[in-house]
Design an enzyme around this catalytic site. Structure first.
Site, PDB file in Angstrom:
ATOM      1  N   CYS A  36       0.819  -1.218   0.000  1.00  0.00           N
ATOM      2  CA  CYS A  36       0.000   0.000   0.000  1.00  0.00           C
ATOM      3  C   CYS A  36       0.852   1.267   0.000  1.00  0.00           C
ATOM      4  O   CYS A  36       0.330   2.355  -0.217  1.00  0.00           O
ATOM      5  CB  CYS A  36      -0.952   0.003   1.191  1.00  0.00           C
ATOM      6  SG  CYS A  36      -0.117   0.123   2.784  1.00  0.00           S
ATOM      7  N   ASP A  38       2.306   2.632   2.539  1.00  0.00           N
ATOM      8  CA  ASP A  38       2.241   3.385   3.794  1.00  0.00           C
ATOM      9  C   ASP A  38       3.473   3.114   4.652  1.00  0.00           C
ATOM     10  O   ASP A  38       4.061   2.033   4.595  1.00  0.00           O
ATOM     11  CB  ASP A  38       0.975   3.003   4.571  1.00  0.00           C
ATOM     12  CG  ASP A  38      -0.280   3.509   3.879  1.00  0.00           C
ATOM     13  OD1 ASP A  38      -0.151   4.377   3.004  1.00  0.00           O
ATOM     14  OD2 ASP A  38      -1.367   3.039   4.225  1.00  0.00           O
ATOM     15  N   CYS A  65      -2.606   5.335   6.274  1.00  0.00           N
ATOM     16  CA  CYS A  65      -4.052   5.500   6.212  1.00  0.00           C
ATOM     17  C   CYS A  65      -4.608   5.870   7.593  1.00  0.00           C
ATOM     18  O   CYS A  65      -3.897   5.817   8.595  1.00  0.00           O
ATOM     19  CB  CYS A  65      -4.689   4.218   5.712  1.00  0.00           C
ATOM     20  SG  CYS A  65      -4.602   2.897   6.925  1.00  0.00           S
ATOM     21  N   CYS A 109      -2.931  -2.773   8.507  1.00  0.00           N
ATOM     22  CA  CYS A 109      -2.656  -1.438   9.045  1.00  0.00           C
ATOM     23  C   CYS A 109      -2.168  -1.542  10.491  1.00  0.00           C
ATOM     24  O   CYS A 109      -1.267  -0.803  10.895  1.00  0.00           O
ATOM     25  CB  CYS A 109      -3.903  -0.572   8.977  1.00  0.00           C
ATOM     26  SG  CYS A 109      -4.705  -0.556   7.361  1.00  0.00           S
TER      27      CYS A 109
HETATM   28 FE1  FES Z   1      -1.753   0.402   4.271  1.00  0.00          FE
HETATM   29 FE2  FES Z   1      -3.550   1.102   6.089  1.00  0.00          FE
HETATM   30  S1  FES Z   1      -3.869   0.852   3.954  1.00  0.00           S
HETATM   31  S2  FES Z   1      -1.439   0.777   6.365  1.00  0.00           S
END
Ligand code: FES
Length: 169
Positions: A36, A38, A65, A109
């Site tokens: 993702c 992140d 996120c 996450c």
């Molecule tokens: Fe990747 Fe939440 S969508 S950490």
């Protein structure tokens, strides 16, 4: 995604706690999720209490996120007063339990939070005895380290988590 879950995340996001760099932190951990994109960094400061080295304060920064931010906010509070070993025994789901059941697409996450804490605390937890904390220069911000060349000495070590969840939706 349930409305209940989303409303809890929104509430946590309305007043996130423990955000930002922690000056003179004793431990820092940074992780990223390649799926993702992140990233999350945590800072941890210890203190001596009753002959134990326990977590005094912890903070975080995130390019992540809302769920990761909400879970990190909760986690920083939950690990206070714990030793590194005790905090390392906690799992991502525990950090996010106040958010309610996580949708499958959001489980990773909380793993981001767990992974960052693991990176920060594992070396401390492996120490046989408490190490005195010495004043150190403030660490670079998460943004600073992204702007450094990867080969520069002192750059951030980013650990990419294994594929444990599904990509950002
Ligand atoms: Fe990747 Fe939440 S969508 S950490």
């Amino acid at each position: 995604m349930s409305d209940d879950f989303q409303s809890r995340v929104t509430a946590a996001m309305a007043n996130p706690q423990h955000m930002g760099e922690l000056p003179n932190a004793d431990a820092i951990g940074t992780v990223g999720n390649a799926d993702c994109g992140d990233m999350l960094r945590v800072w941890v400061k210890f203190k001596e209490e009753g002959g134990r080295k326990v977590i005094d304060r912890a903070s975080f920064q995130s390019f992540g996120c809302e769920t990761a931010i909400a879970a990190a906010s909760l986690a920083m509070e939950l690990i206070k007063g714990k030793t590194a070993t005790e905090a390392l025994a906690m799992r991502g789901e525990e950090f996010a339990k106040d958010l309610g059941p996580l949708p499958p697409t959001k489980v990773h996450c909380t793993s981001l939070v767990e992974g960052a804490l693991r990176e920060a605390l594992a070396p401390v937890g492996a120490q046989p005895s408490p190490a005195p904390s010495a004043p150190t220069a403030p660490p670079p911000s998460l943004m600073d380290t992204f702007n450094q060349p990867a080969e520069k000495k002192g750059g951030v070590k980013v650990v990419f988590l294994k594929q444990i969840g599904r990509a950002h939706v």
